[in-house]
Design a protein around this motif. Structure first.
Motif, PDB file in Angstrom:
ATOM      1  N   HIS A  88       0.808  -1.222   0.000  1.00  0.00           N
ATOM      2  CA  HIS A  88       0.000   0.000   0.000  1.00  0.00           C
ATOM      3  C   HIS A  88       0.842   1.274   0.000  1.00  0.00           C
ATOM      4  O   HIS A  88       0.473   2.262  -0.642  1.00  0.00           O
ATOM      5  N   GLY A 136      -3.382  11.797   1.399  1.00  0.00           N
ATOM      6  CA  GLY A 136      -3.369  12.253   2.788  1.00  0.00           C
ATOM      7  C   GLY A 136      -2.234  13.208   3.063  1.00  0.00           C
ATOM      8  O   GLY A 136      -1.123  13.037   2.554  1.00  0.00           O
ATOM      9  N   MET A 188      -2.620   9.782   5.681  1.00  0.00           N
ATOM     10  CA  MET A 188      -4.024   9.909   6.035  1.00  0.00           C
ATOM     11  C   MET A 188      -4.391  11.381   6.160  1.00  0.00           C
ATOM     12  O   MET A 188      -3.528  12.259   6.182  1.00  0.00           O
ATOM     13  N   ARG A 189      -5.678  11.645   6.258  1.00  0.00           N
ATOM     14  CA  ARG A 189      -6.189  12.973   6.587  1.00  0.00           C
ATOM     15  C   ARG A 189      -6.628  12.928   8.045  1.00  0.00           C
ATOM     16  O   ARG A 189      -7.177  11.919   8.499  1.00  0.00           O
ATOM     17  N   THR A 211      -6.295   1.500   4.863  1.00  0.00           N
ATOM     18  CA  THR A 211      -6.787   2.860   5.084  1.00  0.00           C
ATOM     19  C   THR A 211      -5.820   3.914   4.550  1.00  0.00           C
ATOM     20  O   THR A 211      -6.092   5.112   4.664  1.00  0.00           O
ATOM     21  N   HIS A 212      -4.710   3.487   3.984  1.00  0.00           N
ATOM     22  CA  HIS A 212      -3.753   4.442   3.419  1.00  0.00           C
ATOM     23  C   HIS A 212      -4.431   5.305   2.362  1.00  0.00           C
ATOM     24  O   HIS A 212      -5.103   4.807   1.464  1.00  0.00           O
ATOM     25  N   ASP A 213      -4.247   6.629   2.486  1.00  0.00           N
ATOM     26  CA  ASP A 213      -4.814   7.598   1.551  1.00  0.00           C
ATOM     27  C   ASP A 213      -3.661   8.245   0.782  1.00  0.00           C
ATOM     28  O   ASP A 213      -2.913   9.039   1.351  1.00  0.00           O
TER      29      ASP A 213
END
Length: 227
Positions: free
Chosen positions: A60, A112, A85-86, A107-109
């Motif tokens: 990821h 982010g 992330m945010r 959940t990696h953005d």
């Protein structure tokens, strides 16, 4: 020319060259799990990072997965795991497994603007040799290179178990912030320029910290607004 060790680019190195930080690779996964288990014997089996998890981290967000190698032996002795992330600072409370996608970093953005510090561990055999300092320096360098706002994490107040029957977690953390008490994890992070934003109940299952996490923040002074 970029320095290398064992054909791997060196991201940071101790002054004497004994320990170097490199990006973790798939073949490191078993050694990464071994370090994790040695560092966190009190973590529940559901929350411990295994080779499977480390491979998912690399899939990821490979740039955020760091390992420390001993140049004398080639042994992997430490690691850190991060993703982008945010952050909603008004609603910061979360469980570790929720925030990390069951420790798989789903959940990696990619967009982010904060780096989330999911894990850092130094094998007990080599602690006290400035290895964690190397990893934090490499993390902060990554944040600057990607122009992120900073670094956040759920710190484990591992000294709280010794006084949990004497004071609430809020009082304990305040005493650590004031320097009246030293916590083996939180005090070190405060010394590296992190600040406490809040306390997270039921962050993870670990008796040493009463299952609490402390949401900490390091802000990138070089951050530039874009667009």
């Amino acid at each position: 020319m970029t320095a290398t060790f064992a054909d791997r680019p060196v991201l940071a190195a101790r002054e004497d060259g004994r320990y170097v930080v490199v990006q973790a690779r798939a073949e490191d996964a078993p050694a990464l799990e071994a370090v994790q288990r040695a560092c966190f014997p009190d973590l529940s089996e559901e929350e411990i990072a295994t080779a499977r998890h480390f491979l998912s981290h690399q899939a990821h967000f490979p740039e955020g997965q760091l390992a420390v190698l001993d140049t004398q032996t080639g042994r992997l002795v430490a690691s850190s795991s991060d993703f982008r992330m945010r952050v909603d600072f008004a609603h910061y409370a979360h469980s570790y497994l929720e925030e990390t996608g069951d420790n798989l970093f789903t959940t990696h953005d990619p967009g982010g603007d904060w780096l989330y510090g999911a894990d850092i561990g130094v094998h007990p055999d080599v602690r006290g040799q400035s290895i964690a300092t190397l990893l934090y320096g490499a993390r902060h360098s990554l944040i600057r290179r990607l122009n992120l706002k900073g670094h956040v994490a759920g710190a484990m107040p591992k000294g709280y178990c010794q006084v949990a029957d004497q004071m609430p977690i809020e009082q304990y953390v305040l005493s650590v912030i004031r320097g009246e008490r030293r916590d083996p994890v939180l005090s070190v992070q405060l010394g590296r320029g992190y600040g406490v934003w809040g306390i997270i109940p039921d962050y993870l299952e670990d008796e040493s910290c009463g299952n609490y996490g402390v949401f900490i923040v390091w802000r990138n002074a070089d951050y530039r607004e874009e667009g």
